[in-house]
Design a protein around this motif. Structure first.
Motif, PDB file in Angstrom:
ATOM      1  N   LEU A  85      -8.687   1.101  -4.452  1.00 38.48           N
ATOM      2  CA  LEU A  85      -9.378   1.992  -3.522  1.00 38.48           C
ATOM      3  C   LEU A  85     -10.887   1.777  -3.542  1.00 38.48           C
TER       4      LEU A  85
ATOM      5  N   SER B  37     -11.502  -1.400  -1.585  1.00 33.00           N
ATOM      6  CA  SER B  37     -11.384  -1.230  -0.129  1.00 33.00           C
ATOM      7  C   SER B  37     -12.602  -0.501   0.430  1.00 33.00           C
ATOM      8  N   LYS B  38     -13.071   0.521  -0.280  1.00 31.22           N
ATOM      9  CA  LYS B  38     -14.274   1.239   0.173  1.00 31.22           C
ATOM     10  C   LYS B  38     -15.485   0.309   0.165  1.00 31.22           C
TER      11      LYS B  38
ATOM     12  N   THR C  18     -11.635   7.433  -3.934  1.00 28.16           N
ATOM     13  CA  THR C  18     -11.705   6.111  -4.576  1.00 28.16           C
ATOM     14  C   THR C  18     -11.538   6.272  -6.079  1.00 28.16           C
TER      15      THR C  18
ATOM     16  N   ILE D 274      -7.191   6.574   1.047  1.00 30.31           N
ATOM     17  CA  ILE D 274      -8.109   5.828   1.924  1.00 30.31           C
ATOM     18  C   ILE D 274      -8.504   6.702   3.116  1.00 30.31           C
TER      19      ILE D 274
ATOM     20  N   CYS E 255       0.863  -1.173   0.000  1.00 30.41           N
ATOM     21  CA  CYS E 255       0.000   0.000   0.000  1.00 30.41           C
ATOM     22  C   CYS E 255       0.901   1.224   0.000  1.00 30.41           C
TER      23      CYS E 255
END
Length: 195
Positions: A111, A114-115, A106, A101, A93
């Protein structure tokens, strides 16, 4: 460790110098029974560097996992509503991705993934790799450390003489970090003595 029946989203961002180490951990996770779904940032899937060809790297990771990689934001978005990941890892990362993040940005597949994953209240594991962890990204690391459901792979300075602000996760601790994160715990110590 046994990760049978565990679906792990594995985001890869553009810290190219750590690609060999992260690939080794992907192999280990699959050997431990995990179903690893690779997710590539735009840089990871398109930038050829002195560390290798992007196309070959992506193809090899997909071959190791037996899964097609998630390459677009449109492919990443259903991770939220379909709720099929048990945990997500971002390794490496970059400081850029970590800062995004922390600020709800995003704009890459990793990203977005992950969201989408975090909306389900499940753990996100971050393996930081940035030349600025003790510089401008120090604030980012602190912010993420205090966010719910975010866990860090232990990290350390990787070359304090030439790059005193640089810190890189101890990739070999990804499986242990996943195990603890799935119990809602941060593996300790999070700041490793050496890398």
């Amino acid at each position: 460790m046994d990760f049978s029946n565990c679906n792990i989203g594995y985001g890869i961002t553009g810290s190219f110098c750590t690609f060999a180490k992260t690939k080794k951990e992907i192999v280990r996770l699959t050997e431990m029974g995990a179903n690893v779904i690779p997710i590539f940032s735009y840089q990871a899937q398109s930038c050829d560097t002195r560390f290798g060809s992007a196309k070959e790297f992506v193809e090899h990771v997909c071959e190791i996992t037996g899964n097609e990689g998630i390459m677009t934001m449109q492919q990443a978005e259903p991770i939220g509503p379909n709720n099929f990941l048990d945990i997500m890892v971002i390794a490496p990362c970059t400081g850029n991705s970590a800062a995004k993040i922390a600020n709800g940005i995003t704009d890459t597949p990793v990203l977005m993934a992950s969201k989408a994953h975090m909306r389900n209240g499940k753990p996100l594991v971050i393996a930081i790799s940035t030349n600025d962890a003790l510089g401008i990204n120090f604030k980012t690391v602190g912010t993420l450390m205090n966010m719910k459901n975010i866990y860090f792979v232990p990290f350390a300075q990787d070359n304090f003489k030439s790059k005193p602000n640089s810190m890189v996760a101890k990739m070999e601790l990804i499986p242990d970090t996943i195990t603890m994160a799935m119990q809602g715990k941060q593996i300790q110590p999070v700041i490793a003595v050496e890398n």
